[in-house]
Enzyme design. Structure first.
Site, PDB file in Angstrom:
ATOM      1  N   ASP A 424     -19.326  -5.671  -5.902  1.00 43.20           N
ATOM      2  CA  ASP A 424     -18.491  -4.475  -5.974  1.00 43.20           C
ATOM      3  C   ASP A 424     -18.434  -3.678  -4.683  1.00 43.20           C
ATOM      4  O   ASP A 424     -17.351  -3.382  -4.160  1.00 43.20           O
ATOM      5  CB  ASP A 424     -19.007  -3.594  -7.118  1.00 43.20           C
ATOM      6  CG  ASP A 424     -18.185  -2.332  -7.314  1.00 43.20           C
ATOM      7  OD1 ASP A 424     -18.456  -1.335  -6.607  1.00 43.20           O
ATOM      8  OD2 ASP A 424     -17.272  -2.336  -8.155  1.00 43.20           O
ATOM      9  N   THR A 452     -14.757  -1.632  -8.903  1.00 39.44           N
ATOM     10  CA  THR A 452     -14.063  -2.917  -8.984  1.00 39.44           C
ATOM     11  C   THR A 452     -14.746  -3.850  -9.969  1.00 39.44           C
ATOM     12  O   THR A 452     -14.088  -4.714 -10.549  1.00 39.44           O
ATOM     13  CB  THR A 452     -13.957  -3.590  -7.601  1.00 39.44           C
ATOM     14  OG1 THR A 452     -15.261  -3.899  -7.099  1.00 39.44           O
ATOM     15  CG2 THR A 452     -13.225  -2.693  -6.619  1.00 39.44           C
ATOM     16  N   ASP A 453     -16.054  -3.706 -10.172  1.00 40.93           N
ATOM     17  CA  ASP A 453     -16.732  -4.505 -11.194  1.00 40.93           C
ATOM     18  C   ASP A 453     -16.150  -4.214 -12.571  1.00 40.93           C
ATOM     19  O   ASP A 453     -15.829  -5.126 -13.340  1.00 40.93           O
ATOM     20  CB  ASP A 453     -18.228  -4.191 -11.207  1.00 40.93           C
ATOM     21  CG  ASP A 453     -19.059  -5.272 -10.533  1.00 40.93           C
ATOM     22  OD1 ASP A 453     -18.563  -6.400 -10.381  1.00 40.93           O
ATOM     23  OD2 ASP A 453     -20.210  -4.992 -10.167  1.00 40.93           O
ATOM     24  N   VAL A 454     -16.044  -2.916 -12.917  1.00 39.91           N
ATOM     25  CA  VAL A 454     -15.556  -2.542 -14.246  1.00 39.91           C
ATOM     26  C   VAL A 454     -14.087  -2.924 -14.403  1.00 39.91           C
ATOM     27  O   VAL A 454     -13.703  -3.588 -15.375  1.00 39.91           O
ATOM     28  CB  VAL A 454     -15.776  -1.043 -14.493  1.00 39.91           C
ATOM     29  CG1 VAL A 454     -15.079  -0.598 -15.780  1.00 39.91           C
ATOM     30  CG2 VAL A 454     -17.270  -0.721 -14.571  1.00 39.91           C
ATOM     31  N   GLY A 457     -13.635  -6.623 -14.643  1.00 42.65           N
ATOM     32  CA  GLY A 457     -13.902  -7.152 -15.979  1.00 42.65           C
ATOM     33  C   GLY A 457     -12.729  -6.959 -16.911  1.00 42.65           C
ATOM     34  O   GLY A 457     -12.380  -7.842 -17.706  1.00 42.65           O
TER      35      GLY A 457
END
Length: 562
Positions: A424, A452-454, A457
């Protein structure tokens, strides 16, 4: 190559469908663009959205490829959802749901994200809702209406002790840079060669490793001093010798920052039909979970991949996690809820776990047996690992030709091999997101909220539902490839450069109260208090020693009131 069956390409699974969109919020605009990318014709109107949809309404008006009655899927996008706090836009949601607090935790107090982050997330979730509703009809189920709320992304934790503070670091020649490693020995080698003392190196590893879960990263000042003693080129040379990834924090207007978006935001590609078409199992007439009866096999770690699998589970799929012998190491990463990480439980609760050593022949056979009875295989391995394990799309198609093979990656094709770690904070730094989220005049720094991780996903789950639609229409297997850079691009494309629209760039704030348009919204500063607040009771689940957010959608028969 896309499979063409009945005139439908895998990359445009909603070709032939039409949707009417009412409203003009950032969330709705994101949803409209992404529905069009799926091949759907979208008509916009000047009418106000109906009651219960303050952020916009989407209604399917034509679906010639599905058997149906009078009702068609629809989706209402709200600001508050089940939370009994009146919210009227992006900044209200950020304030009331703990997002400002988590974003500002490392700095000591609530701070707004100066991008339309929750609006982007809500737009992606709305597309998932519409696509899942169409998929339910293709599976013989009832037409579904969905209510989509802006998600609250707060997580537990508290600021660490005072120190150097979170990265980025600054080199002797003034370059701000982020570093990433998942290995303690690589961390030790990197800082030791830069000249940091062993006590500072050892003290810095736990907060650095846990920053994904705590949104703080208080590092010893000696690490910043060591980084500042060398120019950036020398730092990079040390990083390469140590196995650590290092990238500069780039300005939002850096030339050539991101290439144009791919034709399919999810890189959907179908396989040639080499076996009889395989229909998805039918959906029961009284089943309101659109993916009920489908199985997802997931080999993921950290945030992006597990969150994608979690969303598919919330849509009704059975999710089976493949974990190494002894379990995923992330189970032990603080903050803890009993004997397991609260963050890990939030992303993986409800999933069935099968332990298998995929580096061994027996472990790979166990994985293949699971995949042979699955509809989706999801992983977020680095490039090349799936092929090395014999679990890439081509190998799995032998045992399951109609499989949806989903990869939630980091860099896609943005950077050449060997790519840095696709995590991220490196993606935020390199893709210019770090330069957008801070306050005026502040140097660029990634948000420790794992933006960006969330969002990555959410985009992965969105692509998987789209791939299942293509599978339902063509009977063939589909590849869905998404990456963290897709999340970065979507944040950048939706950002209002100056001023703010309905949900645009949020102004600076203090732990006070926002003057709301339908009341007043308190800036949450203690996330633990949300669990005890009756206003949040319908949006949260209490399980054991932790509190979790409920599903971001509510599905009901389209003829029933939302």
């Amino acid at each position: 190559m896309d499979v063409i069956r009945s005139g439908v390409a895998a990359g445009r699974p909603l070709a032939g469908a039409a949707v009417r969109a009412l409203g003009d919020s950032p969330a709705l605009r994101v949803a409209v663009r992404r529905l069009r990318a799926l091949g759907c014709a979208v008509e916009t109107g000047n009418e106000s959205p109906p009651d219960g949809a303050p952020a916009g309404w989407l209604g399917v008006t034509r679906l010639p490829f599905a058997a149906m009655g009078d009702a068609l899927p629809e989706c209402r996008i709200g600001w508050s959802g089940p939370v009994a706090v009146p919210m009227a836009g992006e900044r209200d949601v950020q304030a009331a749901c703990g997002i400002m607090q988590v974003h500002g935790r490392a700095a000591g107090g609530p701070r707004p994200l100066r991008v339309d982050y929750v609006s982007v997330c809500a737009g992606v979730l709305a597309v998932q809702a519409v696509s899942a509703g169409v998929l339910a009809l293709l599976r013989g189920g009832p037409a579904l209406a969905a209510a989509t709320a802006e998600p609250g992304l707060g997580s537990p934790g508290s600021p660490g002790p005072a120190g150097y503070g979170a990265p980025p670091f600054r080199s002797a020649d003034g370059v701000r840079f982020e570093i990433e490693t998942l290995d303690a020995e690589d961390w030790r080698r990197f800082w030791t060669e830069l000249g940091a003392g062993p006590a500072a190196v050892a003290a810095g590893w736990p907060p650095f490793q846990q920053r994904f879960a705590t949104a703080t990263c208080p590092l010893p000042a000696a690490l910043g001093t060591a980084a500042a003693a060398l120019d950036y080129r020398a730092v990079r040379a040390v990083a390469e010798r140590s196995g650590v990834s290092v990238l500069p924090v780039r300005a939002a207007d850096a030339p050539g920052l991101l290439p144009p978006a791919p034709a399919s935001p999810w890189r959907l590609r179908g396989r040639a039909v080499t076996a009889p078409a395989s229909a998805l199992p039918p959906l029961g007439p009284h089943d309101h979970a659109p993916l009920a009866g489908l199985r997802v096999v997931e080999a993921t770690s950290r945030v992006q991949g597990p969150l994608a699998g979690h969303l598919l589970g919330l849509l009704g799929a059975e999710v089976v996690r493949l974990e190494p012998p002894g379990g995923d190491p992330m189970r032990g990463v603080p903050p803890m809820a009993g004997e397991c990480s609260a963050r890990f439980q939030a992303l993986n609760r409800g999933k069935r776990v099968v332990e298998a050593d995929l580096k061994s022949a027996p472990g790979r056979r166990a994985a293949l047996r699971l995949v042979a009875a699955a509809d989706v295989f999801l992983h977020n391995w680095p490039p090349g690992r799936a092929a090395r394990l014999g679990l890439d799309h081509e190998a799995l198609a032998v045992v399951r030709p109609c499989l949806v093979h989903a990869h939630a990656g980091g860099w896609a094709d943005l950077l050449p091999d060997p790519q840095p770690l696709g995590t991220d904070y490196l993606v935020q730094a390199y893709c210019g997101v770090a330069a957008l989220v801070g306050g005026p005049g502040e140097p660029p720094a990634p948000s420790l909220l794992t933006l960006t991780d969330v969002l990555g996903g959410l985009i992965s789950a969105e692509g998987i539902v789209a791939a299942l639609l293509a599978r339902a229409r063509t009977g063939a297997g589909v590849r869905a490839e998404t990456a963290l850079v897709d999340a970065a691009r979507l944040i950048r494309d939706t950002t209002v450069p100056h001023g703010r629209g309905d949900g645009g760039v949020a102004p600076a704030c203090s732990p006070a109260r926002w003057p709301g348009r339908t009341g007043a919204v308190t800036v949450v500063t203690e996330l633990a208090e949300m669990a005890a607040d009756p206003a949040f009771s319908a949006a949260l689940d209490i399980g054991g020693e932790a509190v979790y957010s409920r599903a971001p959608w509510t599905f009901v028969p389209a003829t029933a009131p939302l």
